[in-house]
Design a protein around this motif. Structure first.
Motif: not given
Length: 781
Positions: A316-319, A324-327, A503-504, A550-553
């Motif tokens: 919900a916060q990091r997408g 383990g890594e934001p993509l 999550p978004f 960042s919250f938008i995946a």
């Protein structure tokens, strides 16, 4: 012993039209007695067309330009968009329904195939597997009805064992009825995906009987289900050997158990692998599990399953987090439809399309709006493209639950699959009390077979901006694991404020309608330019929102390629959409380069329109550029005209007096990185240029371009071309024009915006020649 898989794509007979049921006393009241009709063995199909699969009979049939009677709601209200002013929660008007389906005549097609089963097969179990038949199919074997499958988008299988003739000839008959739509776009008709015959032992895995649960860890779980029809009390051993992406041994395990006779049974095995190579778009590392059923020292069944080690989490916060890594998800929505072949898209063309998307920097593919083909999912695994399969209908009725189960079980082993979409823009459901109940049922139903999250593509464009307007949609939306928004960026942040822990994902965005190479509206010929719209580059603002929060995946753009049907907002004669960043052949439009500039790491600059204008010198013409540079310099015939800053990747230079010659744009970014784009004024047509755009195992795409004496593509050339093969087969041709009415299998095609395409099968070295009146022929060996 063991499993034998027989390719069943070749050697079919086809009839476009229906075959009446025979007028016999018994009719359909007894099993297997119907010998005269289309399903019967005595029926004469010798004058039917010989075809191979995949096959779409609609795109080669008659076009339908008839007027459509007005449609009404149940209360008698005309089904128009104005009715939404009184009740915005009704389904919206789709416009011209005949045009929406591509202006084709849909109907019924029959397929028949005779095949032999050897006497040695008598002790086997025989199955027929279909990856997709559009739609409402009925299948018979030797006059016995095997079943009916309503959806055109999910695979299915029937067992032939009891009806088969061993040591003799057998007949398989299929009736496909595409008359009624399952979607609101071009769907084609017929057996448009692959077919296989399976010969299995009496102890074998059931359909989709191996499930591999893997994460970003060497520890995996392998679940399996099998059936013993050999004999009671037969002990079996399940054995699994895993090989790493480089083919070396990675681990193995086994267990023994006693399955009940004639009942499904299963268990789960845990393994720790000796390597841990993660799957990702950058490094799509695939492990192979070889799963075997052994008994009495013999192997009764063996299947190979590709899988990947990876974790996929929506936060919900990091997408979206991969391993383990934001993509950030940079996706495209795509229909299964390509110029020249309709929905019967060969595997090589599927691969070509995915490679074109990846060339643009795309890392995700949303299947619109249905389950993918097995070949598409395999390609996404191998090429490193995230995959979002979509359920056709947001319903928990038994039929739809069966379709959903088939989709989940068929594709749950694929590392590319990151979540499941339960449906698309189900506006009748999402605003009403049934919505959250249905979503809860489907969500928990999916959990029986897989642990990935679920989403749905919700649509709130009927609602005014503001938090109160979302109240009616909230119960359905909150029932989802991941909120999916189609468009409606005016609601994103209101929804986020009310649901900060969900999550978004933007499941669909930025429907643009420009026709490739069109910079002036021409509604009479079904052409639309985006430069005349009020906010032609508003899509750049929306991508910037997705990029910066960042919250938008991530997001999925509508669409990767143009497709037949749904030509909104083009009027007739247009019968195909122009939403794609590429046309239906895969030729890039301008927007292709916008996303390439935003999604690829290297400096990129693209200016448009092409510097070939059909106006007198001195007439003002516009110049734009897409780039990931900070600013750009415009030069005309070597003279600097101006410098402009890029805003969200778009440079609007303005209008300048047209001077034939050379337009050059230079870009600069951080540090010393520079990039240059040059556009030459094209002369008169002088030659044909051929290129092999892609060659697969048995299918090739060949592009032809009209060029001048200097090899410059003439961006508005519309010349007739003829494709000639001395050996091989021409599958189809296309040019990406939304109002083109030439049959797809015609060797004659007029180029559009300077180019056209042929899809062919030819032996290695066999030439293809292209001719055009007044130009020298071009040949590709």
């Amino acid at each position: 012993m063991g499993r034998e898989v027989v390719d069943f794509d070749s050697g079919w007979r086809f009839l476009c039209g229906d075959v009446p049921y025979p007028n016999t006393f018994w009719g359909l009241s007894k099993a297997g007695i119907c010998t005269q009709g289309g399903s019967g063995e005595e029926f004469d199909d010798s004058d039917w067309e010989k075809i191979d699969l995949p096959h779409d009979f609609v795109h080669l049939g008659e076009r339908d330009y008839s007027d459509e009677p007005p449609r009404r709601y149940a209360d008698g209200t005309a089904m128009t968009n104005s009715a939404l002013q009184h009740d915005p929660f009704r389904m919206w008007d789709t416009g011209d329904w005949i045009q929406n389906r591509g202006c084709y005549r849909y109907g019924i097609g029959w397929y028949r195939k005779r095949f032999r089963l050897e006497e040695a097969d008598r002790d086997k179990r025989i199955f027929i597997e279909f990856d997709g038949v559009c739609r409402d199919s009925q299948v018979w074997c030797n006059g016995f009805s095997l079943g009916r499958h309503e959806s055109g988008y999910t695979g299915f299988a029937y067992e032939l064992t009891d009806f088969a003739r061993f040591g003799g000839e057998n007949l398989l008959a299929v009736r496909a009825d595409s008359t009624l739509p399952e979607g609101w776009y071009y769907e084609g008709g017929g057996i448009y995906r692959h077919v296989r015959l399976l010969k299995l032992e009496r102890i074998c895995f059931v359909r989709h009987g191996v499930r591999i649960q893997a994460s970003a860890s060497p520890r995996i779980r392998i679940g399996y289900r099998l059936e013993n029809r050999l004999e009671p009390g037969r002990k079996v051993r399940f054995h699994c050997t895993v090989f790493s992406p480089d083919g070396t041994f990675a681990g193995e395990g086994s267990l023994e158990f006693l399955p009940e006779y004639w009942r499904e049974a299963g268990a789960e095995l845990e393994l720790t692998l000796n390597s841990c190579k993660f799957w990702s778009p950058a490094h799509p590392q695939l492990y192979t599990a070889v799963c075997e059923i052994e008994s009495g020292g013999a192997v009764f069944d063996r299947v190979k399953v590709k899988f990947g080690l990876r974790s996929a989490v929506f936060d919900a916060q990091r997408g979206f987090l991969l391993n383990g890594e934001p993509l950030k998800i940079k996706g495209m929505c795509c229909h299964q439809d390509h110029a020249g072949v309709g929905t019967a898209v060969p595997d090589a063309v599927q691969e070509f399309r995915l490679l074109r998307l990846r060339e643009m920097g795309c890392n995700a593919y949303r299947v619109a709006h249905h389950a993918p083909s097995p070949e598409l999912a395999d390609l996404c695994d191998r090429l490193g493209i995230l995959l979002l399969p979509e359920n056709r209908l947001l319903s928990s009725a038994p039929e739809q639950l069966g379709q959903l189960r088939e989709m989940v079980c068929a594709f749950r082993n694929h590392p590319s699959v990151i979540l499941w979409s339960l449906g698309n823009e189900e506006t009748r459901v999402q605003f009403f009390p049934e919505g959250p109940r249905i979503v809860e049922t489907l969500k928990h139903f999916v959990r029986q077979f897989d642990d990935r999250p679920v989403t749905a593509a919700l649509f709130s464009n009927y609602l005014t901006s503001g938090p109160a307007a979302l109240d009616r949609m909230l119960p359905t939306a909150r029932a989802l694991d991941v909120m999916g928004f189609n468009y409606c960026d005016q609601h994103w942040f209101f929804y986020r404020a009310a649901n900060p822990e969900q999550p978004f994902l933007v499941t669909e965005e930025s429907s643009l309608s420009p026709v490739r190479g069109c910079y002036r509206d021409d509604h009479e010929h079904g052409k639309l330019s985006w430069l005349g719209t009020e906010k032609p580059f508003d899509f750049a603002r929306r991508w910037a929102l997705v990029r910066d929060y960042s919250f938008i995946a991530g997001l999925f753009i509508w669409t990767g390629f143009d497709y037949r049907g749904e030509p909104t907002p083009l009027p007739r004669p247009a019968a195909a959409s122009s939403f794609g960043v590429m046309d239906s052949c895969g030729f890039a439009k301008d927007s292709f380069y916008y996303y390439a500039a935003q999604w690829r790491p290297e400096p990129l600059l693209y200016a448009f329109p092409p510097w070939t204008h059909r106006v007198e010198p001195g007439i003002p013409v516009p110049v734009y550029a897409f780039t990931n540079c900070d600013e750009a310099e415009l030069l005309i015939n070597g003279r600097t005209v101006c410098h402009r800053k890029a805003v969200d990747g778009v440079v609007c230079f303005g209008e300048f007096p047209y001077e034939p010659g050379v337009l050059c744009v230079k870009g600069s970014g951080p540090g010393s990185q520079t990039v240059e784009f040059v556009s030459h004024t094209a002369g008169e047509p002088a030659a044909l240029r051929l290129e092999s755009a892609f060659r697969g195992a048995n299918v090739e795409l060949v592009n032809v371009f009209i060029v001048d004496n200097f090899g410059v593509v003439i961006p508005d050339a519309e010349l007739p071309v003829i494709f000639e093969l001395t050996e091989g087969v021409l599958l189809g041709t296309g040019n990406g024009r939304p109002d083109d009415t030439v049959r797809d299998d015609s060797p004659c095609r007029t180029t559009f915006a300077g180019c056209a395409q042929a899809i062919i099968r030819r032996p290695p070295g066999a030439p293809i020649t292209v001719r055009s009146p007044g130009l020298p022929p071009a040949r590709l060996g």
